[in-house]
Motif scaffolding. Structure first.
Motif, PDB file in Angstrom:
ATOM      1  N   GLY A   1       0.817  -1.202   0.000  1.00 30.36           N
ATOM      2  CA  GLY A   1       0.000   0.000   0.000  1.00 30.36           C
ATOM      3  C   GLY A   1       0.853   1.255   0.000  1.00 30.36           C
ATOM      4  N   PHE A   2       1.899   1.209   0.802  1.00 32.05           N
ATOM      5  CA  PHE A   2       2.792   2.362   0.881  1.00 32.05           C
ATOM      6  C   PHE A   2       3.479   2.630  -0.452  1.00 32.05           C
ATOM      7  N   ILE A   3       3.988   1.575  -1.054  1.00 29.47           N
ATOM      8  CA  ILE A   3       4.693   1.710  -2.329  1.00 29.47           C
ATOM      9  C   ILE A   3       3.791   2.315  -3.401  1.00 29.47           C
ATOM     10  N   ASP A   4       2.573   1.817  -3.458  1.00 33.88           N
ATOM     11  CA  ASP A   4       1.624   2.344  -4.438  1.00 33.88           C
ATOM     12  C   ASP A   4       1.337   3.819  -4.190  1.00 33.88           C
ATOM     13  N   LYS A   5       1.085   4.116  -2.936  1.00 37.48           N
ATOM     14  CA  LYS A   5       0.749   5.496  -2.594  1.00 37.48           C
ATOM     15  C   LYS A   5       1.923   6.427  -2.861  1.00 37.48           C
ATOM     16  N   LEU A   6       3.108   5.940  -2.546  1.00 40.77           N
ATOM     17  CA  LEU A   6       4.303   6.762  -2.765  1.00 40.77           C
ATOM     18  C   LEU A   6       4.491   7.050  -4.250  1.00 40.77           C
TER      19      LEU A   6
ATOM     20  N   LEU B   1      -6.756   2.180   5.772  1.00 49.49           N
ATOM     21  CA  LEU B   1      -5.318   2.179   5.502  1.00 49.49           C
ATOM     22  C   LEU B   1      -4.963   3.223   4.452  1.00 49.49           C
ATOM     23  N   ASP B   2      -5.771   3.294   3.418  1.00 47.13           N
ATOM     24  CA  ASP B   2      -5.523   4.266   2.365  1.00 47.13           C
ATOM     25  C   ASP B   2      -5.582   5.695   2.909  1.00 47.13           C
ATOM     26  N   LYS B   3      -6.529   5.903   3.785  1.00 46.69           N
ATOM     27  CA  LYS B   3      -6.677   7.220   4.400  1.00 46.69           C
ATOM     28  C   LYS B   3      -5.443   7.569   5.230  1.00 46.69           C
ATOM     29  N   ALA B   4      -4.961   6.603   5.979  1.00 47.24           N
ATOM     30  CA  ALA B   4      -3.784   6.821   6.816  1.00 47.24           C
ATOM     31  C   ALA B   4      -2.554   7.118   5.962  1.00 47.24           C
ATOM     32  N   LEU B   5      -2.441   6.400   4.854  1.00 44.91           N
ATOM     33  CA  LEU B   5      -1.304   6.620   3.962  1.00 44.91           C
ATOM     34  C   LEU B   5      -1.401   7.984   3.287  1.00 44.91           C
ATOM     35  N   GLU B   6      -2.604   8.348   2.924  1.00 42.35           N
ATOM     36  CA  GLU B   6      -2.823   9.663   2.314  1.00 42.35           C
ATOM     37  C   GLU B   6      -2.384  10.766   3.286  1.00 42.35           C
ATOM     38  N   LYS B   7      -2.752  10.591   4.519  1.00 42.93           N
ATOM     39  CA  LYS B   7      -2.394  11.563   5.543  1.00 42.93           C
ATOM     40  C   LYS B   7      -0.882  11.656   5.696  1.00 42.93           C
TER      41      LYS B   7
ATOM     42  N   HIS C   1      10.772   6.911   1.955  1.00 45.42           N
ATOM     43  CA  HIS C   1      10.812   5.474   1.710  1.00 45.42           C
ATOM     44  C   HIS C   1      11.741   4.765   2.690  1.00 45.42           C
ATOM     45  N   ASN C   2      12.908   5.327   2.869  1.00 50.82           N
ATOM     46  CA  ASN C   2      13.861   4.722   3.799  1.00 50.82           C
ATOM     47  C   ASN C   2      13.324   4.717   5.230  1.00 50.82           C
ATOM     48  N   GLY C   3      12.741   5.827   5.596  1.00 49.55           N
ATOM     49  CA  GLY C   3      12.173   5.918   6.939  1.00 49.55           C
ATOM     50  C   GLY C   3      11.086   4.886   7.156  1.00 49.55           C
ATOM     51  N   PHE C   4      10.277   4.702   6.142  1.00 44.76           N
ATOM     52  CA  PHE C   4       9.196   3.721   6.234  1.00 44.76           C
ATOM     53  C   PHE C   4       9.743   2.308   6.386  1.00 44.76           C
ATOM     54  N   ILE C   5      10.718   1.994   5.559  1.00 41.23           N
ATOM     55  CA  ILE C   5      11.306   0.647   5.610  1.00 41.23           C
ATOM     56  C   ILE C   5      11.899   0.351   6.986  1.00 41.23           C
ATOM     57  N   ASP C   6      12.603   1.320   7.513  1.00 46.25           N
ATOM     58  CA  ASP C   6      13.192   1.132   8.839  1.00 46.25           C
ATOM     59  C   ASP C   6      12.118   0.925   9.901  1.00 46.25           C
ATOM     60  N   LYS C   7      11.126   1.771   9.834  1.00 50.37           N
ATOM     61  CA  LYS C   7      10.064   1.693  10.838  1.00 50.37           C
ATOM     62  C   LYS C   7       9.291   0.385  10.715  1.00 50.37           C
ATOM     63  N   LEU C   8       9.066  -0.022   9.484  1.00 48.85           N
ATOM     64  CA  LEU C   8       8.340  -1.274   9.258  1.00 48.85           C
ATOM     65  C   LEU C   8       9.123  -2.463   9.813  1.00 48.85           C
ATOM     66  N   ALA C   9      10.418  -2.427   9.624  1.00 48.78           N
ATOM     67  CA  ALA C   9      11.267  -3.509  10.132  1.00 48.78           C
ATOM     68  C   ALA C   9      11.163  -3.601  11.652  1.00 48.78           C
ATOM     69  N   ALA C  10      11.109  -2.438  12.275  1.00 49.80           N
ATOM     70  CA  ALA C  10      11.028  -2.409  13.736  1.00 49.80           C
ATOM     71  C   ALA C  10       9.675  -2.929  14.232  1.00 49.80           C
ATOM     72  N   TRP C  11       8.660  -2.792  13.379  1.00 47.10           N
ATOM     73  CA  TRP C  11       7.310  -3.158  13.784  1.00 47.10           C
ATOM     74  C   TRP C  11       6.863  -4.506  13.222  1.00 47.10           C
ATOM     75  N   LYS C  12       7.664  -5.096  12.387  1.00 48.94           N
ATOM     76  CA  LYS C  12       7.235  -6.296  11.675  1.00 48.94           C
ATOM     77  C   LYS C  12       6.695  -7.382  12.607  1.00 48.94           C
ATOM     78  N   ASP C  13       7.377  -7.579  13.719  1.00 55.53           N
ATOM     79  CA  ASP C  13       6.955  -8.629  14.641  1.00 55.53           C
ATOM     80  C   ASP C  13       5.668  -8.291  15.384  1.00 55.53           C
ATOM     81  N   ARG C  14       5.360  -7.010  15.444  1.00 55.74           N
ATOM     82  CA  ARG C  14       4.141  -6.601  16.141  1.00 55.74           C
ATOM     83  C   ARG C  14       2.906  -6.700  15.244  1.00 55.74           C
ATOM     84  N   LEU C  15       3.113  -6.488  13.964  1.00 58.79           N
ATOM     85  CA  LEU C  15       1.971  -6.519  13.047  1.00 58.79           C
ATOM     86  C   LEU C  15       1.455  -7.941  12.866  1.00 58.79           C
ATOM     87  N   VAL C  16       0.213  -8.040  12.469  1.00 55.45           N
ATOM     88  CA  VAL C  16      -0.414  -9.334  12.281  1.00 55.45           C
ATOM     89  C   VAL C  16       0.266 -10.061  11.124  1.00 55.45           C
ATOM     90  N   LYS C  17       0.301 -11.378  11.230  1.00 53.04           N
ATOM     91  CA  LYS C  17       0.945 -12.165  10.174  1.00 53.04           C
ATOM     92  C   LYS C  17       0.020 -12.298   8.967  1.00 53.04           C
TER      93      LYS C  17
END
Lengths: 140, 140
Positions: free
Chosen positions: A115-120, B91-97, B113-129
């Motif tokens: 979703g992020f990639i698309d939006k970006l 989700l789309d709304k959040a990304l738009e924001k 993009h880099n910031g997102f990737i880093d943050k996602l990596a830090a949160w990967k284990d917390r997000l639903v599988k």
DNA sequence: TACACTGTACTATATCACTAATACACCTTT
DNA sequence: AAAGGTGTATTAGTGATATAGTACAGTGTA
């Protein structure tokens, strides 16, 4: 005119208006230097009070998003890069908020990533240009 | 106890409390099924009124984030996946924001993009599988 | 049952945010 | 100077927010 507010939504009218103006600027509906509608005109169209519009304009001016002057009107300010450190902190905060939202929504990492990639991609041309990295056409 | 509210911040106390509880749950400081402090206890610690805590709890229950019962207490609800369509829209709304925020901050696409990737990596284990649903929650 | 805990409901009060109506201040043009 | 546009200050009414105090309702346990 694309503005719309709902007095019954629970969200203050001036906040709704601020959000819409921010979005309009970000998406390019409003361009730098462009004159905003007068507080009376906009108030008339939205059937709200001029002071409510004025409050929105004032706060946006404090955020350096609009520039206003008595007798002249309000104008879209030029986008300006803030402090490097503040920018980093604000971005991190926004990303953190996104992650919390994604958690609550039970969005999995892949869906979020896609979703992020698309939006970006959709926003790439609107965002400020970086150092030099201009490498289009790389989509996984 | 990690909660902290500022009555002078302009943001309603119960809203501040809600945000902190949401964050605590998302980050894992609070786990599913865990009992929340009682309204009186939390009110005492934060030096606010029990009714204010109650209001925060009530709204969180309406959002299906807490589960409360008279005489028993309030508990962290199980994260549940909402409507697929609503999830997508939210989700789309959040990304738009996020994009609008990035625009205002003059963050370039690469930095974002880099910031997102880093943050996602830090949160990967917390997000639903996503595909495989492994749930190793049998300790304690 | 009696008790100690839980959340909730109900007033009453004080303060502040939000909005509206009116009047004022500033700028440009005639 | 006058007129007509701009934003803004002032005042007031309404509702949300937070507090305090009291009372009520449900649960678990001694």
């Amino acid at each position: 005119m694309w503005y719309y507010v709902d007095p019954q939504s629970g969200v203050p009218i001036y906040v709704q208006l601020k959000e819409q103006i921010k979005k309009a600027i970000a998406t390019g509906l409003l361009t730098e230097g462009e004159q905003m509608p007068s507080v009376r005109e906009l108030a008339l169209q939205l059937t709200i009070n001029p002071n409510t519009v004025s409050k929105a304009y004032q706060e946006l001016e404090r955020e350096r998003i609009l520039q206003t002057a008595r007798g002249l009107g309000s104008f879209v300010a030029k986008r300006r890069k803030g402090n490097e450190q503040e920018q980093k902190i604000a971005l991190d905060k926004a990303l953190e908020k996104l992650m919390i939202e994604a958690y609550q929504l039970s969005v999995d990492a892949d869906t979020l990533h896609n979703g992020f990639i698309d939006k970006l991609a959709a926003w790439k041309d609107r965002l400020v240009k970086g150092a030099k990295n201009n490498d289009p056409g790389n989509r996984t």
